[in-house]
Write an enzyme that holds these catalytic residues in place. Structure first.
Site, PDB file in Angstrom:
ATOM      1  N   GLY A 134       0.814  -1.219   0.000  1.00  0.00           N
ATOM      2  CA  GLY A 134       0.000   0.000   0.000  1.00  0.00           C
ATOM      3  C   GLY A 134       0.843   1.261   0.000  1.00  0.00           C
ATOM      4  O   GLY A 134       0.334   2.367   0.206  1.00  0.00           O
TER       5      GLY A 134
ATOM      6  N   TYR B   9      -2.615  -5.967 -11.550  1.00  0.00           N
ATOM      7  CA  TYR B   9      -2.059  -5.923 -12.909  1.00  0.00           C
ATOM      8  C   TYR B   9      -3.071  -5.345 -13.904  1.00  0.00           C
ATOM      9  O   TYR B   9      -2.710  -4.596 -14.811  1.00  0.00           O
ATOM     10  CB  TYR B   9      -1.599  -7.311 -13.352  1.00  0.00           C
ATOM     11  CG  TYR B   9      -0.399  -7.810 -12.579  1.00  0.00           C
ATOM     12  CD1 TYR B   9       0.815  -7.128 -12.643  1.00  0.00           C
ATOM     13  CD2 TYR B   9      -0.466  -8.951 -11.784  1.00  0.00           C
ATOM     14  CE1 TYR B   9       1.934  -7.575 -11.920  1.00  0.00           C
ATOM     15  CE2 TYR B   9       0.640  -9.398 -11.061  1.00  0.00           C
ATOM     16  CZ  TYR B   9       1.830  -8.704 -11.138  1.00  0.00           C
ATOM     17  OH  TYR B   9       2.923  -9.130 -10.426  1.00  0.00           O
TER      18      TYR B   9
END
Lengths: 174, 174
Positions: A101, A140
């Site tokens: 994160g 992705y």
């Protein structure tokens, strides 16, 4: 969070090996890892290395609970398309859970893309994910990856163990 | 039918290039091939080659209708598993239609397995197929290949074109 992405050195192989195990545990296959950090050193840091690796490092004051400062890695090698030329394959991308994160995964991924384009003029970057691994697939996809198994019907096949031995034993003699 | 399987030389690249086009036409993507035989020569026959290639050759008296004696090829390169070590990826395996059914495909495939085991101690051979390509899927399954997309849910992802450029442009500066 401060972090630095740099090319791995031979001395990083212990950290890389540790994180390979962590990633294998995450994909539910901890007993599959047969490679030691000594083998990584020999195979990646020699005349004709099998792979390249980037690591993400945080300052000492931000080290992990267990005291690690190398907290992520991207493991890749150059491949080749008979249609397009040089390409790069990202074998592993991993960031330790407590450091996620913070853009480290994106940093590693984008750095592989940059290195592969600059160094070998690679025209695409490919990788594999497991279908149940939604966090990775979403990550992705958000970056623009195309899922070729969905769009083009690509399947990956593998020969290993006895099947590979049988195949090799069938080879015509010179 | 007599045939010989041997390592490709620089001089074979015109034949390999011709067959890359034939294979691309077979998988319905003839306009995707952007690589010339000169590029294959430069990328495969240099200090650190991107790939290796085997060709299948028949005697002059068995040449093809168009006069070719190089009638098949296997195009591969070395890859690496962070769990198992050196591996080999078979990018293309092709035999000209009029020469099929004579064991040439099996000869090429098994020779790749043999070379990869002997030369680099590869522990598995992997490759991709398209889901509609039943003849190829059946061929590999009969030889013992495991379909990892079916058994393990592996998907192949790719970044290319603008998506790859965007990724590279995001890379942290050194």
């Amino acid at each position: 969070m401060n972090f630095k992405i740099r090319a791995a050195t031979k001395e990083d192989c212990k950290d890389i090996s540790r994180m390979i195990m962590e990633l294998a545990a995450y994909v539910k296959a901890p007993d599959q890892v047969k490679i030691s950090h000594e083998e990584l050193q020999g195979d990646g840091f020699c005349q004709n290395p099998f792979f390249e690796c980037l690591v993400a490092e945080v300052p000492e004051e931000q080290k992990s609970k267990e005291g690690f400062t190398v907290v992520g890695y991207a493991f890749y090698f150059y491949t080749y398309s008979t249609w397009k030329g040089p390409t790069v394959y990202l074998e592993d991308l991993y960031v330790m859970p407590e450091f996620r994160g913070n853009g480290i995964g994106t940093g590693l991924l984008s750095k592989v893309a940059e290195v592969a384009k600059k160094k070998k003029q690679c025209v695409h970057l490919h990788l594999s994910v497991l279908d149940w691994n939604t966090p990775s697939r979403d990550f992705y996809a958000a970056k623009g990856a195309q899922d070729l198994t969905v769009t083009e019907g690509i399947h990956v096949l593998r020969f290993d163990g006895q099947n590979l031995d049988n195949l090799a034993n069938e080879a015509p003699k010179d």
